[in-house]
Design a protein around this motif. Structure first.
Motif, PDB file in Angstrom:
ATOM      1  N   UNK A 164      -8.737   4.225  11.568  1.00 31.82           N
ATOM      2  CA  UNK A 164      -7.312   3.966  11.807  1.00 31.82           C
ATOM      3  C   UNK A 164      -7.102   2.817  12.795  1.00 31.82           C
ATOM      4  N   UNK A 165      -8.115   2.549  13.620  1.00 26.73           N
ATOM      5  CA  UNK A 165      -8.039   1.407  14.544  1.00 26.73           C
ATOM      6  C   UNK A 165      -8.625   0.145  13.924  1.00 26.73           C
ATOM      7  N   UNK A 166      -9.717   0.332  13.172  1.00 27.39           N
ATOM      8  CA  UNK A 166     -10.448  -0.809  12.633  1.00 27.39           C
ATOM      9  C   UNK A 166      -9.804  -1.418  11.391  1.00 27.39           C
ATOM     10  N   UNK A 167      -9.204  -0.577  10.542  1.00 22.71           N
ATOM     11  CA  UNK A 167      -8.825  -1.054   9.208  1.00 22.71           C
ATOM     12  C   UNK A 167      -7.356  -0.843   8.847  1.00 22.71           C
ATOM     13  N   UNK A 168      -6.491  -0.697   9.846  1.00 21.66           N
ATOM     14  CA  UNK A 168      -5.052  -0.716   9.629  1.00 21.66           C
ATOM     15  C   UNK A 168      -4.493  -1.945  10.334  1.00 21.66           C
ATOM     16  N   UNK A 169      -3.591  -2.634   9.687  1.00 24.78           N
ATOM     17  CA  UNK A 169      -3.034  -3.851  10.273  1.00 24.78           C
ATOM     18  C   UNK A 169      -2.196  -3.538  11.512  1.00 24.78           C
ATOM     19  N   UNK A 170      -2.304  -4.430  12.475  1.00 28.77           N
ATOM     20  CA  UNK A 170      -1.508  -4.293  13.683  1.00 28.77           C
ATOM     21  C   UNK A 170      -2.004  -3.241  14.650  1.00 28.77           C
ATOM     22  N   UNK A 171      -3.217  -2.718  14.436  1.00 30.52           N
ATOM     23  CA  UNK A 171      -3.744  -1.673  15.311  1.00 30.52           C
ATOM     24  C   UNK A 171      -4.864  -2.186  16.221  1.00 30.52           C
ATOM     25  N   UNK A 172      -4.882  -3.490  16.469  1.00 32.99           N
ATOM     26  CA  UNK A 172      -5.986  -4.030  17.246  1.00 32.99           C
ATOM     27  C   UNK A 172      -5.966  -3.497  18.676  1.00 32.99           C
ATOM     28  N   UNK A 173      -7.143  -3.394  19.237  1.00 29.12           N
ATOM     29  CA  UNK A 173      -7.317  -2.930  20.622  1.00 29.12           C
ATOM     30  C   UNK A 173      -8.200  -3.949  21.329  1.00 29.12           C
ATOM     31  N   UNK A 174      -7.662  -4.620  22.320  1.00 33.55           N
ATOM     32  CA  UNK A 174      -8.401  -5.675  23.016  1.00 33.55           C
ATOM     33  C   UNK A 174      -9.685  -5.133  23.643  1.00 33.55           C
ATOM     34  N   UNK A 175      -9.745  -3.824  23.890  1.00 26.75           N
ATOM     35  CA  UNK A 175     -10.938  -3.216  24.466  1.00 26.75           C
ATOM     36  C   UNK A 175     -12.093  -3.134  23.469  1.00 26.75           C
ATOM     37  N   UNK A 176     -11.804  -3.398  22.190  1.00 25.65           N
ATOM     38  CA  UNK A 176     -12.845  -3.336  21.163  1.00 25.65           C
ATOM     39  C   UNK A 176     -13.638  -4.631  21.061  1.00 25.65           C
ATOM     40  N   UNK A 177     -13.475  -5.521  22.028  1.00 26.05           N
ATOM     41  CA  UNK A 177     -14.220  -6.789  22.063  1.00 26.05           C
ATOM     42  C   UNK A 177     -14.011  -7.582  20.784  1.00 26.05           C
ATOM     43  N   UNK A 237      -4.911   4.304   1.529  1.00 19.70           N
ATOM     44  CA  UNK A 237      -5.134   3.212   0.582  1.00 19.70           C
ATOM     45  C   UNK A 237      -5.352   1.899   1.327  1.00 19.70           C
ATOM     46  N   UNK A 238      -4.609   1.708   2.400  1.00 23.76           N
ATOM     47  CA  UNK A 238      -4.750   0.482   3.195  1.00 23.76           C
ATOM     48  C   UNK A 238      -6.137   0.413   3.833  1.00 23.76           C
ATOM     49  N   UNK A 239      -6.601   1.519   4.372  1.00 35.59           N
ATOM     50  CA  UNK A 239      -7.932   1.565   4.983  1.00 35.59           C
ATOM     51  C   UNK A 239      -9.000   1.279   3.938  1.00 35.59           C
ATOM     52  N   UNK A 240      -8.861   1.888   2.766  1.00 34.37           N
ATOM     53  CA  UNK A 240      -9.834   1.665   1.682  1.00 34.37           C
ATOM     54  C   UNK A 240      -9.893   0.191   1.296  1.00 34.37           C
ATOM     55  N   UNK A 241      -8.741  -0.444   1.241  1.00 34.02           N
ATOM     56  CA  UNK A 241      -8.712  -1.860   0.870  1.00 34.02           C
ATOM     57  C   UNK A 241      -9.442  -2.722   1.894  1.00 34.02           C
ATOM     58  N   UNK A 248       0.837  -1.196   0.000  1.00 35.22           N
ATOM     59  CA  UNK A 248       0.000   0.000   0.000  1.00 35.22           C
ATOM     60  C   UNK A 248       0.874   1.250   0.000  1.00 35.22           C
ATOM     61  N   UNK A 249       0.452   2.237  -0.759  1.00 35.16           N
ATOM     62  CA  UNK A 249       1.216   3.489  -0.866  1.00 35.16           C
ATOM     63  C   UNK A 249       1.002   4.392   0.338  1.00 35.16           C
ATOM     64  N   UNK A 267      -2.621  -9.824   6.376  1.00 37.88           N
ATOM     65  CA  UNK A 267      -3.722  -9.708   5.409  1.00 37.88           C
ATOM     66  C   UNK A 267      -5.063  -9.495   6.096  1.00 37.88           C
ATOM     67  N   UNK A 268      -5.031  -9.079   7.352  1.00 39.04           N
ATOM     68  CA  UNK A 268      -6.273  -8.881   8.103  1.00 39.04           C
ATOM     69  C   UNK A 268      -6.134  -7.719   9.069  1.00 39.04           C
ATOM     70  N   UNK A 269      -7.261  -7.091   9.350  1.00 37.11           N
ATOM     71  CA  UNK A 269      -7.320  -6.076  10.391  1.00 37.11           C
ATOM     72  C   UNK A 269      -8.349  -6.539  11.417  1.00 37.11           C
TER      73      UNK A 269
END
Length: 282
Positions: free
Chosen positions: A129-142, A58-62, A53-54, A154-156
């Protein structure tokens, strides 16, 4: 890269449309559909790994808009396959109860994911930016436990949830169509007067479905009291055509990025050109 992925998606949709027309057995249809979807997802993943991704945009859109369109189809056909494999033998009453129970499962998922459902359906983006970028998971988001078992490259945290929302829309329409067919069987076949002239619809089914929804929306039948299902049955009988899961097709039409009413626009342009010709026969 996104243009290449859109091409993969376009080819996939064409294959699925062909499968829908050529295979009547629902279980075999699902099996074949899952086969081609897995190939498409593999091709999509190769493009992502090769190109990357550039930007974060672009990553979020994907992960928010593109990947879920593939994954949702896989979820849809997999769940329909399971529904039909587990369908009980029995009369219409038993089948009605079975399909209604499946609808309740969808509602339960909706209730459980209500906050994110509202976020996504409202077109919000402040948490992308939390939901759709890789490696940005937050355990508080259930997070669902499956997330920790997926390929993190390959997953968010939420792209699968978007796919599930899209798939549930299609599954709901499928179940409602099954219930409508059962109701029609209960009512029995109604005799219909056949027209004196036989006309064949030679345009695409998608075009006819677009026209059908436009006419229903405008309320041109029975002073607007005609049900969409009745209009669809009339079209199928009159033109001797099987419109299949027309509600699912309408969702695809609605999801078009441009020219949502493509056929209606073409009709309007063609008619205006005809009117402009002074020597045109009336």
């Amino acid at each position: 890269m996104n243009s290449k992925i859109n091409l993969v998606l376009k080819n996939l949709n064409e294959q699925l449309n062909f499968i829908d027309l050529e295979i009547d057995n629902q279980i075999k249809k699902c099996e074949k559909a899952i086969e081609v979807i897995l190939i498409a997802i593999a091709n999509m993943k190769k493009l992502v790994v090769k190109t990357g991704f550039k930007s974060e945009t672009e990553e979020i859109h994907f992960f928010k808009d593109l990947k879920p369109q593939f994954t949702s189809k896989l979820i849809y056909f997999n769940i329909v396959y399971k529904i039909e494999m587990k369908r009980p033998n029995g009369g219409n009453r038993i089948l009605k109860k079975y399909y209604h129970n499946e609808l309740q499962k969808l509602k339960a998922y909706f209730d459980n994911e209500l906050d994110f459902y509202k976020y996504y359906r409202s077109g919000s983006s402040y948490l992308d930016y939390k939901y759709f970028l890789r490696g940005r998971y937050d355990i508080k988001l259930a997070l669902d436990s499956y997330y920790f078992e997926t390929d993190s490259s390959f997953s968010t945290s939420h792209d699968f949830k978007v796919a599930r929302i899209l798939a549930n829309d299609l599954i709901q329409l499928y179940l409602e169509d099954q219930l409508i067919m059962i109701e029609n069987k209960d009512l029995g076949d109604k005799s219909q007067r056949k027209p004196n002239v036989k006309l064949m619809w030679t345009g695409s089914k998608v075009a006819l479905i677009e026209l059908m929804y436009a006419l229903h929306t405008e309320g041109v039948f029975n002073n607007g009291a005609a049900d969409l299902k009745d209009i669809a049955d009339y079209f199928e009988h009159t033109f001797d055509i099987d419109l299949g899961q027309y509600r699912r097709v309408f969702l695809e039409i609605r999801a078009r990025k441009s020219e949502k009413s493509k056929f209606i626009t073409t009709l309007n342009e063609a008619l205006l050109k005809r009117m402009e010709k002074s020597d045109e026969a009336i």
